[in-house]
Design an enzyme around this catalytic site. Structure first.
Site, PDB file in Angstrom:
ATOM      1  CB  SER A   1      39.737  38.408  46.508  1.00 41.82           C
ATOM      2  OG  SER A   1      38.365  38.613  46.333  1.00 41.82           O
ATOM      3  NE  ARG A   2      38.083  31.580  50.652  1.00 45.23           N
ATOM      4  CZ  ARG A   2      38.976  31.591  51.625  1.00 45.23           C
ATOM      5  NH1 ARG A   2      40.203  31.201  51.401  1.00 45.23           N
ATOM      6  NH2 ARG A   2      38.646  31.978  52.833  1.00 45.23           N
ATOM      7  CB  VAL A   3      33.599  35.365  45.635  1.00 45.45           C
ATOM      8  CG1 VAL A   3      33.351  34.010  46.214  1.00 45.45           C
ATOM      9  CG2 VAL A   3      33.491  36.445  46.673  1.00 45.45           C
TER      10      VAL A   3
ATOM     11  CG  ASP B   1      33.333  35.230  50.814  1.00 46.99           C
ATOM     12  OD1 ASP B   1      33.061  34.051  51.027  1.00 46.99           O
ATOM     13  OD2 ASP B   1      32.520  36.151  50.943  1.00 46.99           O
TER      14      ASP B   1
END
Lengths: 178, 514
Positions: free
Chosen positions: B376-378, B351
């Site tokens: 940081s995707r989440v 992620d």
């Protein structure tokens, strides 16, 4: 290196299916047994290893030993194996053929190892129990093995029931030390 | 006279004999046909399962990996020199299991869970298969709690949430392990358990890590799983799965755990070695076809699970608590090449990534995080409010600054706006620098970003920025402990806290002599 059983399987399968159609399975098994014995003979092995030996010479050897006990189909089978240089596979073909036969007859060979020879009622009881367990007709082959110390070891192919004293003692060793 | 050992107590022996199973052993047997380089070919074993544990002798186990028509290909887990052709092999009917549980904490174990720290056997009654299917969609919960790494550049720019998978990627010697270790050190006060899986590393490096963890008192809540470079490839191959099983124990009981795979490049190498020796067809970079699945099935197990899942698995003992397993896999690139096979795979599975660069590292920017390529995707959803508020735009402005700085070297005459942006960027770059083994609390990070944001650092000379920060931190802990604790506890940011922070920084500025 290819596994010899992988190489032998198509021949064994074809031979078995042919024999089944012709209703000559026992004759074929006998023929394969004998020809495999010829190939497995130490003298034949030495002969095979000789670089000057040709596949045709090997074929003639097998044919010569078996003589006129074989029919034209069996002889044709040997010719086919010769032309593909696969005569050395005969023992593997025989072993697979036997397996196919056992599978077809719902039958299994079981080796029984014990310290002293078993009495007939014991064998009968054992074989009926095994038949229930394996769902197959069972032929028992008795072997005497004093290294078991006591008890019984039953082996049917991969499947092993080890009730020997030797195995129990060995397991007890690890239960105590591990 | 021979000495009596502690295991030779009559009661214990009696108990062991009583427990001993006297029933005949029923088993499926095969025979070793060939044996080389830790790979065994076995004839027989018609009923063996893929991944099943095989028993060679009482202390040697293997794992069936290739099920072929007439033979089975297996790897030996550990030394194989004492095995020989013709020896019998038994099926165990089980998948490989490792011990798990609280008793593992503070211990250093090998890939099979056996202790290797010389501190005696591990007393745990739990064990778990190494290969498990990851929780499904229904059992999951989205990431919403932060996992503080204590590293300024990461907590502000690429925040990590509990249950997230964040890749740490970079060339050799760029501080990848340092980032991972600092993150573990920062969990000293938190409720997160840590697992550090060392794959194919030097034993001396692992010893150093263990020493550091012990020095900082965090080893007691950490499990170290080590499959060193000298261990068999099969052990290096299963080590991350074993570590993951140990982490899942905490996740499934409604607790939080952090696992570090250091590193997955060597894991891929170990698997490539096994695959090639098993004669599986090689693909790109000679890796086997299932190299993607190798890592995806491992990293999918890092997740945040919902309360119902935890309740179901604990049979109602734990209610209303979510569990999480956060993964920080490490990948080593060659000469900054992120487009190689394994790095692209793992980037696409995780992620987000923290990208560490040699150039930045050599320029003294440590940790050498590349702000532009790290994402940081989440984690944004999980970031602490106060940090999100104060450092929200830092990543973009820092990335822009680095582009601008390269461009500005060519021109001497710059307009005011550009100069200001450069000045700001330089200060941010200075602030992002942080020493190893010194993770910071949320309040520490918030305070320095607050000061920068409010322009308190504008007059401080650039070389003195770090000194200013250090002195301010000490001052705050001395004089404003209450405010710091409040920020650490709640993580909220509102007008009241803002004015208190402003007062605190002003009072420090008044004492600061420069």
């Amino acid at each position: 290196m290819q596994n010899i059983f992988t190489l032998a399987r198509p021949y064994a399968k074809a031979a078995f299916e042919f024999a089944l159609e012709q209703k000559t399975v026992l004759a074929w098994q006998h023929f394969l047994h004998e020809s495999a014995a010829v190939i497995d003979n130490p003298q034949t092995i030495a002969f095979q290893r000789n670089p000057h030996t040709t596949e045709t010479q090997l074929f003639e050897l097998v044919k010569g030993v078996l003589g006129d006990k074989i029919d034209e189909f069996m002889s044709q089978f040997l010719v086919l194996l010769t032309s593909r240089k696969r005569l050395a596979l005969l023992p593997a073909i025989f072993s697979l053929f036997r397996d196919y036969h056992a599978e077809h007859d719902q039958h299994v060979d079981v080796d029984v190892y014990s310290v002293t020879s078993l009495a007939a009622p014991q064998l009968a009881q054992l074989s009926s129990k095994l038949e229930a367990r394996l769902h197959r007709k069972v032929t028992l082959h008795q072997h005497i093995d004093s290294s078991l110390i006591g008890g019984l070891l039953v082996q049917a192919g991969d499947f092993v029931i080890d009730g020997s004293l030797r195995s129990r003692l060995r397991r007890l060793t690890y239960a105590l030390t591990d | 006279m021979q000495a009596l050992s502690s295991i030779e107590i009559s009661e214990l022996i009696k108990e062991r004999i009583a427990r001993f199973n006297v029933a005949p052993e029923v088993r499926t047997e095969g025979t070793i046909v060939s044996l080389k380089d830790g790979i065994v070919r076995i004839h027989g074993l018609d009923d063996v399962m893929q991944g099943e544990m095989l028993q060679f002798d009482e202390h040697t186990y293997g794992m069936a990996l290739n099920l072929e028509r007439d033979s089975v290909g297996a790897v030996v887990l550990g030394p194989y020199e004492h095995l020989s052709e013709g020896q019998t092999v038994k099926c165990t009917g089980r998948i490989l299991e490792v011990p798990v549980g609280e008793a593992m904490l503070g211990r250093v174990v090998d890939a099979l869970g056996n202790p290797i720290d010389g501190r005696g056997p591990i007393q745990t009654s739990f064990s778990s298969p190494v290969e498990k299917v990851a929780p499904g969609v229904i059992s999951r919960k989205s990431v919403s709690q932060p996992l503080q790494t204590g590293i300024k550049s990461i907590d502000t720019m690429t925040p990590i949430g509990r249950g997230q998978r964040e890749l740490i990627i970079g060339d050799r010697q760029t501080g990848k392990t340092a980032v991972a270790i600092d993150t573990i050190l920062n969990q000293l006060e938190s409720d997160v358990f840590c697992i550090y899986v060392a794959i194919g590393q030097k034993a001396s490096s692992v010893a150093n890590v263990v020493k550091k963890l012990e020095e900082h008192g965090v080893l007691k809540k950490t499990i170290v799983v080590a499959a060193n470079a000298s261990d068999a490839a099969s052990l290096q191959f299963i080590a991350p799965y074993a570590g993951c099983a140990m982490g899942e124990y905490f996740r499934d009981r409604g607790q939080d755990a952090l696992i570090i795979y250091d590193d997955l490049t060597k894991h891929a190498w170990a698997y490539r070695q096994i695959s090639l020796l098993l004669r599986r067809p090689p693909g790109r970079e000679a890796y086997p076809g299932d190299i993607f699945y190798l890592h995806s099935r491992l990293l999918e197990r890092a997740s945040r699970v919902n309360a119902e899942y935890v309740e179901k698995l604990t049979e109602g003992k734990v209610k209303g608590r979510t569990g999480s397993l956060t993964a920080l896999p490490v990948i080593e690139t060659q000469a900054g090449d992120v487009s190689a096979f394994v790095p692209t795979n793992v980037i696409s599975i995780t992620d987000g990534q923290i990208f560490l660069e040699t150039d930045l590292f050599n320029a003294g920017i440590r940790p050498a995080v590349n702000a532009g390529l790290s994402v940081s995707r989440v984690g944004g959803a999980a970031q602490t409010k106060i940090i999100k508020k104060l450092a929200g735009g830092v990543r973009i402005s820092l990335a822009q600054y680095r582009e601008l700085a390269a461009f500005a070297q060519f021109s001497s005459d710059l307009d005011e706006a550009t100069k200001k942006q450069l000045n700001r960027g330089q200060r941010f770059t200075e602030i992002m620098k942080q020493n190893q083994y010194s993770p910071l609390s949320v309040a520490d990070i918030a305070m320095i970003f607050f000061a920068t944001d409010q322009g308190f650092l504008d007059e401080v000379e650039l070389p003195k920025v770090r000194l200013f920060e250090k002195e301010m931190r000490e001052y705050m802990h001395h004089h404003h402990e209450k405010l710091m604790n409040k920020i650490n506890e709640t993580g909220d940011y509102n007008a009241e806290i803002e004015s208190e922070m402003k007062k605190a920084v002003e009072s420090f500025k008044a004492t600061y002599t420069g």
